[in-house]
Motif scaffolding. Sequence first.
Motif, PDB file in Angstrom:
ATOM      1  N   GLU A 247       0.852  -1.334   0.039  1.00  0.00           N
ATOM      2  CA  GLU A 247       0.085   0.060   0.075  1.00  0.00           C
ATOM      3  C   GLU A 247       0.945   1.368   0.118  1.00  0.00           C
ATOM      4  OE1 GLU A 247      -3.392   2.152   2.761  1.00  0.00           O
ATOM      5  OE2 GLU A 247      -2.697   0.260   3.245  1.00  0.00           O
ATOM      6  N   VAL A 248       0.565   2.062  -0.841  1.00  0.00           N
ATOM      7  CA  VAL A 248       1.547   3.326  -1.083  1.00  0.00           C
ATOM      8  C   VAL A 248       0.697   4.485  -1.112  1.00  0.00           C
ATOM      9  CG1 VAL A 248       3.112   4.622  -2.622  1.00  0.00           C
ATOM     10  CG2 VAL A 248       2.821   1.983  -2.786  1.00  0.00           C
ATOM     11  N   THR A 249       1.175   5.506  -0.240  1.00  0.00           N
ATOM     12  CA  THR A 249       0.248   6.878  -0.027  1.00  0.00           C
ATOM     13  C   THR A 249       1.313   7.906  -0.646  1.00  0.00           C
ATOM     14  OG1 THR A 249      -0.970   6.020   1.549  1.00  0.00           O
ATOM     15  CG2 THR A 249      -0.915   8.372   1.332  1.00  0.00           C
ATOM     16  N   ARG A 250       1.194   8.513  -1.437  1.00  0.00           N
ATOM     17  CA  ARG A 250       2.135   9.692  -1.908  1.00  0.00           C
ATOM     18  C   ARG A 250       1.398  11.079  -1.715  1.00  0.00           C
ATOM     19  NH1 ARG A 250       4.610   6.867  -7.365  1.00  0.00           N
ATOM     20  NH2 ARG A 250       6.141   8.794  -7.065  1.00  0.00           N
ATOM     21  N   ILE A 251       1.989  12.029  -1.034  1.00  0.00           N
ATOM     22  CA  ILE A 251       1.567  13.364  -0.777  1.00  0.00           C
ATOM     23  C   ILE A 251       2.440  14.224  -1.587  1.00  0.00           C
ATOM     24  CG2 ILE A 251       1.112  15.085   1.187  1.00  0.00           C
ATOM     25  CD1 ILE A 251       0.716  13.181   2.973  1.00  0.00           C
TER      26      ILE A 251
ATOM     27  N   THR B  87      -3.535   7.292  -2.982  1.00  0.00           N
ATOM     28  CA  THR B  87      -2.850   6.058  -2.497  1.00  0.00           C
ATOM     29  C   THR B  87      -3.376   4.880  -3.324  1.00  0.00           C
ATOM     30  OG1 THR B  87      -3.676   6.905  -0.320  1.00  0.00           O
ATOM     31  CG2 THR B  87      -3.788   4.389  -0.578  1.00  0.00           C
ATOM     32  N   TYR B  88      -2.704   3.994  -3.473  1.00  0.00           N
ATOM     33  CA  TYR B  88      -2.781   2.823  -4.544  1.00  0.00           C
ATOM     34  C   TYR B  88      -2.044   1.628  -3.948  1.00  0.00           C
ATOM     35  CZ  TYR B  88       1.943   4.150  -6.039  1.00  0.00           C
ATOM     36  OH  TYR B  88       3.255   4.374  -6.372  1.00  0.00           O
ATOM     37  N   TRP B  89      -2.325   0.476  -4.255  1.00  0.00           N
ATOM     38  CA  TRP B  89      -1.543  -0.889  -4.054  1.00  0.00           C
ATOM     39  C   TRP B  89      -1.157  -1.255  -5.097  1.00  0.00           C
ATOM     40  CZ3 TRP B  89      -5.840   1.571  -2.398  1.00  0.00           C
ATOM     41  CH2 TRP B  89      -6.058   1.484  -0.795  1.00  0.00           C
TER      42      TRP B  89
ATOM     43  N   THR C 169       7.651  19.988 -10.878  1.00  0.00           N
ATOM     44  CA  THR C 169       8.692  20.411  -9.722  1.00  0.00           C
ATOM     45  C   THR C 169       8.007  20.534  -8.422  1.00  0.00           C
ATOM     46  OG1 THR C 169       8.349  22.872 -10.055  1.00  0.00           O
ATOM     47  CG2 THR C 169       9.997  21.528 -11.218  1.00  0.00           C
ATOM     48  N   GLY C 170       8.528  20.112  -7.418  1.00  0.00           N
ATOM     49  CA  GLY C 170       7.946  20.117  -6.087  1.00  0.00           C
ATOM     50  C   GLY C 170       8.461  19.188  -4.876  1.00  0.00           C
ATOM     51  N   GLU C 171       7.687  18.624  -4.203  1.00  0.00           N
ATOM     52  CA  GLU C 171       8.181  17.908  -2.957  1.00  0.00           C
ATOM     53  C   GLU C 171       7.168  16.770  -2.810  1.00  0.00           C
ATOM     54  OE1 GLU C 171       9.992  18.974   1.142  1.00  0.00           O
ATOM     55  OE2 GLU C 171       7.870  18.570   1.408  1.00  0.00           O
ATOM     56  N   GLU C 172       7.581  15.439  -2.523  1.00  0.00           N
ATOM     57  CA  GLU C 172       6.781  14.289  -2.351  1.00  0.00           C
ATOM     58  C   GLU C 172       7.164  13.725  -0.949  1.00  0.00           C
ATOM     59  OE1 GLU C 172       4.873  10.479  -4.619  1.00  0.00           O
ATOM     60  OE2 GLU C 172       7.064  11.401  -5.156  1.00  0.00           O
ATOM     61  N   THR C 173       6.180  13.536  -0.284  1.00  0.00           N
ATOM     62  CA  THR C 173       6.398  12.559   0.878  1.00  0.00           C
ATOM     63  C   THR C 173       5.807  11.275   0.768  1.00  0.00           C
ATOM     64  OG1 THR C 173       6.461  14.565   2.469  1.00  0.00           O
ATOM     65  CG2 THR C 173       5.874  12.192   3.259  1.00  0.00           C
ATOM     66  N   LEU C 174       6.441  10.186   0.827  1.00  0.00           N
ATOM     67  CA  LEU C 174       6.027   8.740   0.298  1.00  0.00           C
ATOM     68  C   LEU C 174       5.931   7.974   1.548  1.00  0.00           C
ATOM     69  CD1 LEU C 174       6.775   6.935  -2.794  1.00  0.00           C
ATOM     70  CD2 LEU C 174       7.029   6.005  -0.530  1.00  0.00           C
ATOM     71  N   SER C 175       4.960   7.060   1.831  1.00  0.00           N
ATOM     72  CA  SER C 175       5.177   5.897   2.728  1.00  0.00           C
ATOM     73  C   SER C 175       4.296   4.803   2.258  1.00  0.00           C
ATOM     74  CB  SER C 175       4.117   6.538   4.177  1.00  0.00           C
ATOM     75  OG  SER C 175       2.668   6.674   3.671  1.00  0.00           O
ATOM     76  N   ALA C 176       4.793   3.487   2.542  1.00  0.00           N
ATOM     77  CA  ALA C 176       4.539   2.354   1.997  1.00  0.00           C
ATOM     78  C   ALA C 176       4.482   1.319   2.951  1.00  0.00           C
ATOM     79  CB  ALA C 176       5.192   1.936   0.784  1.00  0.00           C
TER      80      ALA C 176
ATOM     81  N   THR D 143       8.246   1.705   4.402  1.00  0.00           N
ATOM     82  CA  THR D 143       9.091   2.624   3.771  1.00  0.00           C
ATOM     83  C   THR D 143       8.743   4.013   3.831  1.00  0.00           C
ATOM     84  OG1 THR D 143       9.838   1.010   2.295  1.00  0.00           O
ATOM     85  CG2 THR D 143      10.355   3.235   1.449  1.00  0.00           C
ATOM     86  N   ASN D 144       9.511   4.990   4.503  1.00  0.00           N
ATOM     87  CA  ASN D 144       8.954   6.399   4.450  1.00  0.00           C
ATOM     88  C   ASN D 144      10.011   7.293   3.934  1.00  0.00           C
ATOM     89  OD1 ASN D 144       6.484   6.498   6.248  1.00  0.00           O
ATOM     90  ND2 ASN D 144       7.938   4.833   7.205  1.00  0.00           N
ATOM     91  N   THR D 145       9.973   8.166   3.005  1.00  0.00           N
ATOM     92  CA  THR D 145      10.784   9.015   2.423  1.00  0.00           C
ATOM     93  C   THR D 145      10.076  10.435   1.938  1.00  0.00           C
ATOM     94  OG1 THR D 145      10.436   7.988  -0.148  1.00  0.00           O
ATOM     95  CG2 THR D 145      12.121   7.017   1.164  1.00  0.00           C
ATOM     96  N   THR D 146      11.082  11.196   1.867  1.00  0.00           N
ATOM     97  CA  THR D 146      10.741  12.498   1.289  1.00  0.00           C
ATOM     98  C   THR D 146      11.654  12.986   0.211  1.00  0.00           C
ATOM     99  OG1 THR D 146       9.561  13.266   3.302  1.00  0.00           O
ATOM    100  CG2 THR D 146      10.221  15.099   1.838  1.00  0.00           C
ATOM    101  N   GLN D 147      11.247  13.182  -1.046  1.00  0.00           N
ATOM    102  CA  GLN D 147      11.967  13.696  -1.966  1.00  0.00           C
ATOM    103  C   GLN D 147      11.735  14.750  -2.844  1.00  0.00           C
ATOM    104  OE1 GLN D 147      11.800  10.004  -4.285  1.00  0.00           O
ATOM    105  NE2 GLN D 147       9.837  10.142  -5.028  1.00  0.00           N
ATOM    106  N   HIS D 148      12.434  15.479  -3.486  1.00  0.00           N
ATOM    107  CA  HIS D 148      12.308  16.665  -4.372  1.00  0.00           C
ATOM    108  C   HIS D 148      12.399  16.428  -5.858  1.00  0.00           C
ATOM    109  CE1 HIS D 148      12.381  19.323  -0.813  1.00  0.00           C
ATOM    110  NE2 HIS D 148      13.408  18.490  -0.352  1.00  0.00           N
TER     111      HIS D 148
END
Length: 329
Positions: A220-224, A241-243, A271-278, A323-328
């Motif tokens: 399960e992946v959630t991307r903000i 959110t998707y699987w 362009t921007g910022e993404e916070t990802l949790s899976a 998994t938890n990450t923040t990327q630009h």
Amino acid sequence: MAAMLPATARAATITVTITGTTGEIRVGEGPIFGHRSYTLIPPGDPFALTYTFDEEKGKQSIPGVNDGLITQSGIEGAAPSSPGTSATLQIGSALWEFGSSARSQVTLKTSTAGRNEQFVFIAQAGGNRVSAQIVPGKGGFWPKNGDWRASFTSGPLDGSTASFAADNDRVSASGSLTPSAITVAGVDIDGQWLRNPMGGGERKWQLAHASPSGGYIVEEVTRIIRGTKADGSPITPSTVTYWQAWQIPVGADAPADDIDSFPDTALAGSTGEETLSAVARYYEGLSLPAAFGAGNSPYAGSRLSSLTDPHLSTQRATLPVATNTTQHF
């Protein structure tokens, strides 16, 4: 550092039953457990202590791994997310219910340096609590793989201890218990677990051992996402959110495409910022629901994916990998 793993999906219920004989018990206000007020109950009565845990609540962790095996795992949490759903203590024919938990915890250790399992259940009401420290006696069985949810039975439990306090503002008692046997009725996945080792920044899925019946890793992946598209307009929706899924064939310990990645084709030129949790688990013997298909979510690329929650049972699933990450971008 131990990673805390949120529990997901339709959870299995884990039931733990500990039996033995009572130690010294002091009665405050009675009658309770068949005894009047202000009495001392002598040791030796049979008892049965039963816990139930919901792995969908609380946070799970895998702080110990060695030689392809989990050596420590657990779950813990406080209300309203306390994983302990109930605890009861039966002494003779009398049964005490401790009520809803304010805090609960399970920790299982399986390394040769220290085999034990700890249970903590503190109720929301009054002074109700019951805890146990379980160790295998000489010749007693103990799991090799330390998945706290896995079914097993063990005895004797020489050196194990437990204590309780029961109080509902009308009657009360407290004392010690001497455990002699434990039965855990939970998941049955033959010591299987999912890992995602990182080397050179690349995540690759791998099972602890070959799958006997095949199945799927489902994540399960959630991307903000906060940012703008190439034309200057804001990215919408901002939360997705998707699987996504990987098939593992019978007799294999990894999928053919073992890379755990989060394609960003839907954000090309933005362009921007993404916070990802899976959060991912391996589901032994799973037939993937029809909602999964290649390209269903543009955020999963060509991988099998679903936009709706499959509500998978964790009865034959491994512990979660987070998994938890923040990327630009």
